[in-house]
Design a protein around this motif. Structure first.
Motif, PDB file in Angstrom:
ATOM      1  N   TYR A 244       2.038  37.125 -31.881  1.00 17.65           N
ATOM      2  CA  TYR A 244       3.005  38.199 -32.115  1.00 17.65           C
ATOM      3  C   TYR A 244       3.517  38.181 -33.560  1.00 17.65           C
ATOM      4  O   TYR A 244       3.724  39.231 -34.172  1.00 17.65           O
ATOM      5  CB  TYR A 244       4.167  38.118 -31.099  1.00 17.65           C
ATOM      6  CG  TYR A 244       3.869  38.939 -29.874  1.00 17.65           C
ATOM      7  CD1 TYR A 244       2.986  38.472 -28.903  1.00 17.65           C
ATOM      8  CD2 TYR A 244       4.419  40.195 -29.695  1.00 17.65           C
ATOM      9  CE1 TYR A 244       2.675  39.235 -27.790  1.00 17.65           C
ATOM     10  CE2 TYR A 244       4.116  40.966 -28.589  1.00 17.65           C
ATOM     11  CZ  TYR A 244       3.251  40.488 -27.640  1.00 17.65           C
ATOM     12  OH  TYR A 244       2.937  41.263 -26.551  1.00 17.65           O
ATOM     13  N   ARG A 245       3.731  36.971 -34.111  1.00 19.65           N
ATOM     14  CA  ARG A 245       4.204  36.890 -35.507  1.00 19.65           C
ATOM     15  C   ARG A 245       3.174  37.482 -36.456  1.00 19.65           C
ATOM     16  O   ARG A 245       3.519  38.197 -37.389  1.00 19.65           O
ATOM     17  CB  ARG A 245       4.482  35.431 -35.874  1.00 19.65           C
ATOM     18  CG  ARG A 245       5.809  34.980 -35.311  1.00 19.65           C
ATOM     19  CD  ARG A 245       6.271  33.730 -36.025  1.00 19.65           C
ATOM     20  NE  ARG A 245       7.645  33.417 -35.679  1.00 19.65           N
ATOM     21  CZ  ARG A 245       8.102  32.186 -35.494  1.00 19.65           C
ATOM     22  NH1 ARG A 245       7.296  31.156 -35.628  1.00 19.65           N
ATOM     23  NH2 ARG A 245       9.358  31.993 -35.193  1.00 19.65           N
ATOM     24  N   LEU A 246       1.912  37.189 -36.174  1.00 23.54           N
ATOM     25  CA  LEU A 246       0.831  37.700 -37.021  1.00 23.54           C
ATOM     26  C   LEU A 246       0.741  39.227 -36.924  1.00 23.54           C
ATOM     27  O   LEU A 246       0.660  39.931 -37.941  1.00 23.54           O
ATOM     28  CB  LEU A 246      -0.482  37.057 -36.556  1.00 23.54           C
ATOM     29  CG  LEU A 246      -1.644  37.049 -37.509  1.00 23.54           C
ATOM     30  CD1 LEU A 246      -1.279  36.262 -38.760  1.00 23.54           C
ATOM     31  CD2 LEU A 246      -2.853  36.391 -36.835  1.00 23.54           C
ATOM     32  N   VAL A 247       0.768  39.738 -35.705  1.00 25.49           N
ATOM     33  CA  VAL A 247       0.652  41.192 -35.502  1.00 25.49           C
ATOM     34  C   VAL A 247       1.846  41.907 -36.151  1.00 25.49           C
ATOM     35  O   VAL A 247       1.687  42.971 -36.751  1.00 25.49           O
ATOM     36  CB  VAL A 247       0.536  41.516 -33.989  1.00 25.49           C
ATOM     37  CG1 VAL A 247       0.624  43.015 -33.737  1.00 25.49           C
ATOM     38  CG2 VAL A 247      -0.774  40.957 -33.437  1.00 25.49           C
ATOM     39  N   ALA A 248       3.036  41.274 -36.083  1.00 25.00           N
ATOM     40  CA  ALA A 248       4.251  41.906 -36.625  1.00 25.00           C
ATOM     41  C   ALA A 248       4.274  41.915 -38.143  1.00 25.00           C
ATOM     42  O   ALA A 248       5.093  42.614 -38.750  1.00 25.00           O
ATOM     43  CB  ALA A 248       5.485  41.193 -36.089  1.00 25.00           C
ATOM     44  N   GLN A 249       3.377  41.149 -38.780  1.00 27.12           N
ATOM     45  CA  GLN A 249       3.348  41.159 -40.252  1.00 27.12           C
ATOM     46  C   GLN A 249       2.906  42.514 -40.800  1.00 27.12           C
ATOM     47  O   GLN A 249       3.210  42.857 -41.933  1.00 27.12           O
ATOM     48  CB  GLN A 249       2.431  40.053 -40.781  1.00 27.12           C
ATOM     49  CG  GLN A 249       3.134  38.704 -40.782  1.00 27.12           C
ATOM     50  CD  GLN A 249       2.205  37.558 -41.090  1.00 27.12           C
ATOM     51  OE1 GLN A 249       1.083  37.760 -41.537  1.00 27.12           O
ATOM     52  NE2 GLN A 249       2.666  36.346 -40.840  1.00 27.12           N
ATOM     53  N   VAL A 250       2.147  43.266 -39.987  1.00 31.22           N
ATOM     54  CA  VAL A 250       1.791  44.634 -40.388  1.00 31.22           C
ATOM     55  C   VAL A 250       2.950  45.518 -39.949  1.00 31.22           C
ATOM     56  O   VAL A 250       3.214  45.644 -38.744  1.00 31.22           O
ATOM     57  CB  VAL A 250       0.479  45.090 -39.715  1.00 31.22           C
ATOM     58  CG1 VAL A 250       0.131  46.515 -40.121  1.00 31.22           C
ATOM     59  CG2 VAL A 250      -0.651  44.139 -40.063  1.00 31.22           C
ATOM     60  N   SER A 251       3.677  46.091 -40.886  1.00 29.91           N
ATOM     61  CA  SER A 251       4.882  46.836 -40.510  1.00 29.91           C
ATOM     62  C   SER A 251       4.516  48.176 -39.874  1.00 29.91           C
ATOM     63  O   SER A 251       3.406  48.689 -40.050  1.00 29.91           O
ATOM     64  CB  SER A 251       5.790  47.040 -41.715  1.00 29.91           C
ATOM     65  OG  SER A 251       5.122  47.841 -42.639  1.00 29.91           O
ATOM     66  N   GLY A 252       5.464  48.699 -39.098  1.00 33.90           N
ATOM     67  CA  GLY A 252       5.288  50.029 -38.510  1.00 33.90           C
ATOM     68  C   GLY A 252       4.539  50.034 -37.192  1.00 33.90           C
ATOM     69  O   GLY A 252       4.154  51.093 -36.703  1.00 33.90           O
TER      70      GLY A 252
END
Ligand SMILES: CC(C)(COP(=O)(O)OP(=O)(O)OC[C@H]1O[C@@H](n2cnc3c(N)ncnc32)[C@H](O)[C@@H]1OP(=O)(O)O)[C@@H](O)C(=O)NCCC(=O)NCCS
Length: 176
Positions: free
Chosen positions: A20-28
């Protein structure tokens, strides 16, 4: 790709946290930023999903590359609804059919084993067009718009789009 899909277990929380942390690094995309995703957040959604809803993970080899979950809200009037749905696929594995495999398995499980669920609902920010198109292709209907609900972080606000899927396998408790 043909990922292995399994029910999640609470012991997987560290790997799911990393995902989830990795996926959340792409904003929006996800509502939360990477900094807002903690171990407590992950353990809490896993616990709620195991108690009242469903959480599935996708494996490629030994690695967790995707997760989907949803759970019931507390008031009893919502006991036929799975809500707070979130899906995340590892950025290196997006666009390869993993999200579709995860979401299809999720809806099949609800349809075949969860006659208590009438509705599965989610909300996606309007600019996440890929996700909205994907949910429509799975049978989710747009139910309106929450105007200016999302702070885009650049001085503008955008709409959040509520969508829902109706379970053909629902049986009202009174008719069982
Ligand atoms: C949205 C997400 C879960 C989709 O998972 P995925 O594994 O990338 O998607 P899939 O490869 O299974 O493709 C599913 C559908 O998405 C659409 N899609 C996939 N890649 C696309 C692209 N690059 N552009 C537009 N649509 C695309 C297609 O409709 C596809 O269906 P099809 O196979 O019938 O053409 C994933 O991209 C993700 O985690 N994104 C970041 C987090 C996020 O946005 N979560 C949702 C928050 S509401």
């Amino acid at each position: 790709m043909d990922p292995k899909i399994k029910k999640s277990r609470v012991e997987y929380w560290p790997e799911i946290l990393d995902l989830y942390r990795l996926v959340a690094q792409v904003s929006g995309k996800l509502a939360r930023t990477s900094e807002e995703i903690s171990g407590e957040y992950v353990k809490t959604f896993l616990k709620k999903s195991h108690e009242t809803g469903l959480s599935l993970i996708a494996f490629e080899g030994m690695n967790i590359v995707g997760e989907i979950h949803a759970y019931k809200l507390e008031p009893n009037v919502f006991s036929h609804v799975l809500s707070e749905l979130t899906i995340a696929v590892h950025p290196d594995f997006q666009g390869k059919g993993i999200g579709k495999a995860l979401f299809s398995a999720f809806l099949t499980e609800v349809e075949t084993r969860r006659p208590d669920i009438f509705r599965v609902e989610l909300i996606s920010r309007e600019s996440n067009k890929k996700a909205i198109q994907f949910y429509s292709s799975l049978g989710f209907q747009q139910e309106g718009r929450f105007e200016k609900r999302i702070d885009s972080g650049n001085g503008t606000f955008e709409a959040d789009i509520p969508m829902a899927w109706t379970n053909p396998g629902f049986k009202h408790a009174k008719n069982k």
